[in-house]
Write a protein that holds these residues in place. Structure first.
Motif, PDB file in Angstrom:
ATOM      1  N   LYS A 608       0.842  -1.192  -0.125  1.00  0.00           N
ATOM      2  CA  LYS A 608      -0.048   0.177  -0.058  1.00  0.00           C
ATOM      3  C   LYS A 608       0.700   1.311  -0.214  1.00  0.00           C
ATOM      4  O   LYS A 608       0.641   2.254  -0.613  1.00  0.00           O
ATOM      5  N   LEU A 609       1.893   1.262   0.749  1.00  0.00           N
ATOM      6  CA  LEU A 609       2.845   2.545   0.837  1.00  0.00           C
ATOM      7  C   LEU A 609       3.352   2.648  -0.716  1.00  0.00           C
ATOM      8  O   LEU A 609       3.606   3.538  -1.094  1.00  0.00           O
ATOM      9  N   MET A 610       4.142   1.407  -1.467  1.00  0.00           N
ATOM     10  CA  MET A 610       4.207   1.620  -2.634  1.00  0.00           C
ATOM     11  C   MET A 610       3.407   2.160  -3.591  1.00  0.00           C
ATOM     12  O   MET A 610       3.778   3.150  -4.479  1.00  0.00           O
ATOM     13  N   LEU A 611       2.165   1.772  -3.356  1.00  0.00           N
ATOM     14  CA  LEU A 611       1.134   2.231  -4.297  1.00  0.00           C
ATOM     15  C   LEU A 611       0.981   3.674  -4.141  1.00  0.00           C
ATOM     16  O   LEU A 611       0.863   4.487  -4.948  1.00  0.00           O
ATOM     17  N   ASP A 612       0.856   4.221  -2.908  1.00  0.00           N
ATOM     18  CA  ASP A 612       0.720   5.537  -2.609  1.00  0.00           C
ATOM     19  C   ASP A 612       1.859   6.448  -3.066  1.00  0.00           C
ATOM     20  O   ASP A 612       1.513   7.653  -3.598  1.00  0.00           O
ATOM     21  N   GLN A 613       3.004   6.035  -2.905  1.00  0.00           N
ATOM     22  CA  GLN A 613       4.208   6.690  -3.442  1.00  0.00           C
ATOM     23  C   GLN A 613       4.178   6.762  -4.873  1.00  0.00           C
ATOM     24  O   GLN A 613       4.536   7.710  -5.630  1.00  0.00           O
ATOM     25  N   LEU A 614       4.145   5.730  -5.740  1.00  0.00           N
ATOM     26  CA  LEU A 614       3.682   5.607  -7.119  1.00  0.00           C
ATOM     27  C   LEU A 614       2.525   6.838  -7.661  1.00  0.00           C
ATOM     28  O   LEU A 614       2.760   7.516  -8.616  1.00  0.00           O
ATOM     29  N   ALA A 615       1.705   6.782  -6.728  1.00  0.00           N
ATOM     30  CA  ALA A 615       0.486   7.806  -7.097  1.00  0.00           C
ATOM     31  C   ALA A 615       0.783   9.108  -6.967  1.00  0.00           C
ATOM     32  O   ALA A 615       0.838  10.214  -7.717  1.00  0.00           O
ATOM     33  N   GLN A 616       1.859   9.477  -6.052  1.00  0.00           N
ATOM     34  CA  GLN A 616       2.403  10.661  -5.764  1.00  0.00           C
ATOM     35  C   GLN A 616       3.390  11.281  -6.893  1.00  0.00           C
ATOM     36  O   GLN A 616       3.493  12.219  -7.185  1.00  0.00           O
ATOM     37  N   TYR A 617       4.136  10.102  -7.228  1.00  0.00           N
ATOM     38  CA  TYR A 617       5.163  10.319  -8.482  1.00  0.00           C
ATOM     39  C   TYR A 617       4.303  10.880  -9.635  1.00  0.00           C
ATOM     40  O   TYR A 617       4.936  11.486 -10.149  1.00  0.00           O
ATOM     41  N   LYS A 618       3.307   9.878 -10.042  1.00  0.00           N
ATOM     42  CA  LYS A 618       2.650  10.352 -11.066  1.00  0.00           C
ATOM     43  C   LYS A 618       1.989  11.734 -10.918  1.00  0.00           C
ATOM     44  O   LYS A 618       1.879  12.556 -11.989  1.00  0.00           O
ATOM     45  N   THR A 619       1.635  12.061  -9.872  1.00  0.00           N
ATOM     46  CA  THR A 619       0.897  13.426  -9.723  1.00  0.00           C
ATOM     47  C   THR A 619       2.168  14.311 -10.013  1.00  0.00           C
ATOM     48  O   THR A 619       1.847  15.504 -10.604  1.00  0.00           O
ATOM     49  N   MET A 620       3.207  14.374  -9.336  1.00  0.00           N
ATOM     50  CA  MET A 620       4.405  15.331  -9.452  1.00  0.00           C
ATOM     51  C   MET A 620       5.047  15.367 -11.254  1.00  0.00           C
ATOM     52  O   MET A 620       4.966  16.295 -11.710  1.00  0.00           O
ATOM     53  N   ARG A 621       4.880  13.960 -11.604  1.00  0.00           N
ATOM     54  CA  ARG A 621       5.181  13.975 -12.915  1.00  0.00           C
ATOM     55  C   ARG A 621       4.388  14.761 -14.074  1.00  0.00           C
ATOM     56  O   ARG A 621       4.944  15.072 -15.113  1.00  0.00           O
ATOM     57  N   GLN A 639       2.558  21.056   2.447  1.00  0.00           N
ATOM     58  CA  GLN A 639       1.767  19.713   2.316  1.00  0.00           C
ATOM     59  C   GLN A 639       2.696  18.552   1.896  1.00  0.00           C
ATOM     60  O   GLN A 639       2.406  17.505   2.146  1.00  0.00           O
ATOM     61  N   GLN A 640       3.974  18.940   1.023  1.00  0.00           N
ATOM     62  CA  GLN A 640       4.401  18.028   0.398  1.00  0.00           C
ATOM     63  C   GLN A 640       5.484  17.487   1.701  1.00  0.00           C
ATOM     64  O   GLN A 640       5.565  16.120   1.638  1.00  0.00           O
ATOM     65  N   ASP A 641       5.807  18.154   2.550  1.00  0.00           N
ATOM     66  CA  ASP A 641       6.636  17.651   3.539  1.00  0.00           C
ATOM     67  C   ASP A 641       5.749  16.939   4.590  1.00  0.00           C
ATOM     68  O   ASP A 641       6.269  16.010   5.232  1.00  0.00           O
ATOM     69  N   ALA A 642       4.558  17.082   4.861  1.00  0.00           N
ATOM     70  CA  ALA A 642       3.695  16.238   5.592  1.00  0.00           C
ATOM     71  C   ALA A 642       3.525  14.890   5.081  1.00  0.00           C
ATOM     72  O   ALA A 642       3.613  14.063   5.647  1.00  0.00           O
ATOM     73  N   LEU A 643       3.164  14.809   3.737  1.00  0.00           N
ATOM     74  CA  LEU A 643       3.141  13.599   2.961  1.00  0.00           C
ATOM     75  C   LEU A 643       4.323  12.668   3.077  1.00  0.00           C
ATOM     76  O   LEU A 643       4.217  11.481   3.399  1.00  0.00           O
ATOM     77  N   GLN A 644       5.579  13.380   2.875  1.00  0.00           N
ATOM     78  CA  GLN A 644       6.692  12.609   2.942  1.00  0.00           C
ATOM     79  C   GLN A 644       6.975  12.167   4.379  1.00  0.00           C
ATOM     80  O   GLN A 644       7.626  11.029   4.682  1.00  0.00           O
ATOM     81  N   ALA A 645       6.610  12.917   5.543  1.00  0.00           N
ATOM     82  CA  ALA A 645       6.568  12.436   6.906  1.00  0.00           C
ATOM     83  C   ALA A 645       5.785  11.268   7.007  1.00  0.00           C
ATOM     84  O   ALA A 645       6.149  10.514   8.020  1.00  0.00           O
ATOM     85  N   SER A 646       4.536  11.262   6.281  1.00  0.00           N
ATOM     86  CA  SER A 646       3.824  10.289   6.787  1.00  0.00           C
ATOM     87  C   SER A 646       4.126   8.982   5.940  1.00  0.00           C
ATOM     88  O   SER A 646       4.191   7.961   6.510  1.00  0.00           O
ATOM     89  N   PHE A 647       4.967   9.120   4.831  1.00  0.00           N
ATOM     90  CA  PHE A 647       5.790   7.915   4.159  1.00  0.00           C
ATOM     91  C   PHE A 647       6.681   7.466   5.131  1.00  0.00           C
ATOM     92  O   PHE A 647       6.903   6.022   5.260  1.00  0.00           O
ATOM     93  N   ARG A 648       7.513   8.243   5.654  1.00  0.00           N
ATOM     94  CA  ARG A 648       8.506   7.918   6.812  1.00  0.00           C
ATOM     95  C   ARG A 648       8.053   7.056   7.944  1.00  0.00           C
ATOM     96  O   ARG A 648       8.409   6.045   8.140  1.00  0.00           O
ATOM     97  N   ASP A 649       6.883   7.667   8.379  1.00  0.00           N
ATOM     98  CA  ASP A 649       6.569   7.055   9.501  1.00  0.00           C
ATOM     99  C   ASP A 649       5.933   5.626   9.244  1.00  0.00           C
ATOM    100  O   ASP A 649       5.898   4.607   9.749  1.00  0.00           O
ATOM    101  N   ARG A 650       5.217   5.490   7.949  1.00  0.00           N
ATOM    102  CA  ARG A 650       4.665   4.171   7.669  1.00  0.00           C
ATOM    103  C   ARG A 650       5.921   3.110   7.249  1.00  0.00           C
ATOM    104  O   ARG A 650       5.758   1.961   7.808  1.00  0.00           O
ATOM    105  N   GLN A 651       6.894   3.589   6.588  1.00  0.00           N
ATOM    106  CA  GLN A 651       8.118   2.820   6.373  1.00  0.00           C
ATOM    107  C   GLN A 651       8.771   2.309   7.583  1.00  0.00           C
ATOM    108  O   GLN A 651       9.115   1.227   7.948  1.00  0.00           O
TER     109      GLN A 651
END
Length: 759
Positions: A608-621, A639-651
């Motif tokens: 699920k983390l990978m899917l969310d990161q892929l979605a974020q990558y596609k949005t940025m791209r 907003q991006q910082d908060a998203l990355q922080a959540s990714f780090r916490d989940r990992q």
């Protein structure tokens, strides 16, 4: 090998050289002379261009005449190589170039390259003008309270009308560079200093571009116009290509990088002369290079990195001396002189590697071996000379298979993600390690004659559960291997659809066909398409690629990357199948394995983390522009910082690691370009990238583990999936005979069974 266009060299910010290598002893006067503008072609280049045209118009797989129609195509490709983002030339420049569109064929046939060199000289002039304009803008600073935006993706943009319109584009571009640094916490003085140095370095790099660069760019445009995979290689590029194929070189074993006016040591090759000496370390700055024990030093401060490498290269067992400024010394620190003896250096970083993934489930622990193969390499020279120890991908993989079997693995994954191909012969022979003797690929030449090529080894080294991981970067020889494994029913293909390159290239040494009296390489080589390959089932990987049996999520790059994105790619077609015998029917059980995969990833936090990161990558791209308003950008960054922080916490919750987030496309922008960060930071980023968790690889290991369980619990599946006479199958029969019957016929776990039914 793909040539880097002039803009990439200019704006790429770092030019990280290949390891200091060579096969020729070079003296202090061997470097390229400083460029004198305007650049002018020489007779050798004109002869090489005409010689290339003779081959391309007669012996190319899809030979096309070099006429006015082709000239217009070359012109379009040439301009795109020089200015792909339309940030240097204006519409006025395009109007000035318009008469040249049909003159490039005449330039080649008449051995008069004045026209293409004239366009290149205009590019150099415009590049310096734009960079100088940007540097001058820094003196006044910017107002970020307005409502402007900067369009950074300009591949579909129109040309700026005139200099005034282009200046406005560069004003916004420079504003964005400043704003990126400001958002990263830099003060105005630091920003001005960083950008002044950046733009000044750009200008110096432009001034170092010379006639060889101009010729290489123009010939690349011509070669790529015939088809996407035909290339012209200058003598230096040809040597680098050979090194990539054989994964060895003769040199000191140091990777170099250009930083400001210095060439620095970026890293050392384990086991190479530099590393063994203990005298050279990352961060050391090379000030001068001397040949032999007493040759004079050549000052290399401010030099292009490839010119520095050219001085360091030399024959095995010869001596090179380096004058260095140690990494820990200031600009006025004491210089040191070190002497190194060049040796053969193996580039292990690009060689096949292995590891073992342990999969734990209710029935125990499964050991799944992984073979990571970056390319299908082979030392053709050593092989032709009869060297019994010549390096090749097949030999290395065979050794790794033996080591994995000794370690007791129960399944193997061949990871070909990002493997762009290489030797066709290696793809054939490596397939045989898993299928044994038989056809692997069909090759058709320009006359329509088909040759079936295959593996010679009669017995496979591994006949157990097998998977091949692929993605959009899996191309050419990798597609041949993957397709053959799929057609034989020998393994499961996992991942995303591959690149779709179905053509074969050969290297033509132009010096061999020239009237070159001294034998010194000067005309270069053509990597020319001469054949098309087909699967043994008669289909082609051209355009379509290889379709995985079990699909993984894509990053969505198919629209921008792959054979289908080329306007001049050959069309898909097919021929009659070869005479081959399917060895297994793994596809009969793919639906069951896919169902178990779906059930597992549905509850997997890592997936699920990978899917969310892929979605974020596609949005940025998918974004093509950014606001130049500080408040808006600051809000977006938070907003991006908060998203990355959540990714780090989940990992961290998954495995306690967050290293991989430090080098991802979605990570926060520090405003710096490559080469502007500290060496320590860049080295750490490389390490973090290597250590990054790989959810897709681990899931592939789970799928192979599922197959292992299936083979052990379902005797029918084992006889269907595994090749007849398989050693692995024989071991399963023996193991089953030694266990109670109930263990052999036990049902699948309930979760897996329900998943299969649902699927």
């Amino acid at each position: 090998m793909t040539f880097r266009p002039a803009l990439a060299l200019l704006l790429g910010l770092t030019v990280t050289c290949a390891f200091a290598q060579s096969a020729a002893d070079l003296g202090a006067g061997s470097q390229r002379k400083a460029a004198t503008w305007p650049l002018k072609p020489d007779a050798t280049q004109a002869q090489a261009a005409q010689l290339s045209a003779r081959f391309l118009t007669r012996f190319h797989y899809d030979a096309q005449p070099l006429d006015d129609a082709m000239s217009q195509k070359i012109y379009k490709a040439y301009i795109k190589l020089l200015d792909p983002d339309k940030v240097f030339f204006t519409q006025q420049d395009m109007d000035q170039f318009a008469p040249d569109q049909t003159q490039l064929d005449d330039a080649i046939w008449n051995q008069d390259l004045t026209v293409p060199f004239g366009i290149y000289n205009k590019f150099l002039q415009r590049a310096v003008q734009r960079m100088s304009y940007a540097r001058d803008l820094l003196k006044g600073g910017f107002d970020f309270n307005g409502d402007e935006s900067y369009q950074y993706d300009r591949k579909d943009a129109t040309w700026a009308k005139d200099d005034a319109a282009l200046n406005d584009l560069w004003r916004k571009r420079t504003m964005n560079d400043w704003l990126r640094l400001k958002l990263a916490g830099k003060g105005d003085d630091d920003i001005r200093k960083t950008l002044t140095k950046r733009y000044s370095n750009y200008i110096e790099r432009v001034k170092q571009l010379d006639g060889e660069d101009a010729f290489q760019t123009f010939m690349t445009a011509y070669a790529n116009t015939t088809d996407p995979h035909t290339d012209y290689l200058s003598p230096r590029a040809a040597e680098d290509f050979a090194i990539q194929m054989k994964l060895s070189l003769e040199g000191i074993g140091a990777q170099l990088q250009s930083r400001d006016d210095y060439t620095i040591v970026f890293s050392l090759v384990p086991g190479g002369p530099a590393e063994k000496s203990g005298k050279l370390k990352p961060g050391d700055r090379i000030l001068g290079v001397g040949q032999g024990d007493s040759g004079p030093f050549t000052d290399v401060i401010g030099w292009r990195i490839d010119d520095v490498v050219n001085l360091i290269r030399g024959k095995k067992d010869t001596t090179v001396r380096l004058e260095i400024l140690p990494a820990d010394a200031g600009p006025d620190g004491k210089h040191e002189v070190i002497s190194l003896v060049r040796k053969k250096v193996n580039i292990e970083e690009s060689a096949a590697k292995k590891k073992i993934i342990e999969i734990k489930d209710g029935s125990g622990v499964r050991k799944i071996g992984v073979i990571d193969l970056p390319s299908f390499y082979s030392d053709f020279g050593a092989r032709s000379e009869g060297d019994k120890d010549f390096r090749s991908a097949t030999r290395d993989v065979a050794k790794l298979i033996g080591e994995l079997k000794t370690a007791g693995v129960q399944g193997i994954i061949v990871d070909l993600r990002g493997n762009g191909g290489g030797s066709l012969a290696e793809a054939d022979s490596m397939t045989g390690l898993f299928t044994g003797k038989g056809p692997v690929v069909q090759v058709r030449d320009a006359r329509g004659q088909v040759d079936v090529q295959g593996a010679d080894n009669t017995t496979p080294l591994w006949d157990g559960p097998l998977a091949v991981m692929v993605n959009r970067g899996t191309a050419s020889a990798s597609e041949i291997f993957s397709a053959a494994i799929q057609d034989y029913g020998r393994g499961i293909i996992i991942g995303t659809p591959t690149f779709g390159k179905g053509t074969v290239q050969t290297l033509i040494d132009l010096d061999h066909y020239s009237q070159n009296p001294d034998g010194k390489p000067q005309y270069g080589e053509l990597k020319m398409t001469v054949q098309e390959f087909f699967r043994i089932n008669g289909g082609s990987t051209q355009i379509k690629g290889v379709t995985p049996d079990i699909a993984f999520p894509s990053n969505g790059d198919a629209k921008d990357f792959g054979e289908s994105t080329y306007d001049n790619a050959l069309p898909w077609t097919h021929i009659a199948p070869a005479d081959y015998k399917v060895e297994g029917d793994v596809k009969a059980y793919v639906q069951q394995l896919d169902g178990e995969h779906d059930a597992r990833v549905a509850t997997s936090p890592a997936w699920k983390l990978m899917l969310d990161q892929l979605a974020q990558y596609k949005t940025m791209r998918d974004q093509t522009s950014v606001s130049l308003n500080f408040a808006k950008r600051e809000a977006e960054r938070k907003q991006q910082d908060a998203l990355q922080a959540s990714f780090r916490d989940r990992q961290k919750a998954i495995d306690g690691s967050d290293a991989y987030l430090k080098d991802q496309d979605g990570a926060l922008d520090d405003g710096l370009d490559p080469g502007e960060r500290s060496l320590k930071t860049e080295l750490q980023q490389q390490k973090d990238a290597k250590d990054a968790p790989d959810a897709q690889l681990r899931e592939a290991a789970h799928i192979v583990s599922d197959e292992v369980d299936m083979l052990k619990t379902d005797p029918k599946a084992a006889t269907v999936i595994l090749p007849p006479g398989s050693d692995y199958l024989a071991q399963l029969v023996v193991a089953a005979a030694q266990k109670p019957a109930a263990a052999v016929t036990s049902a699948k776990p309930a979760a897996a069974a329900s998943a299969t039914a649902a699927h």
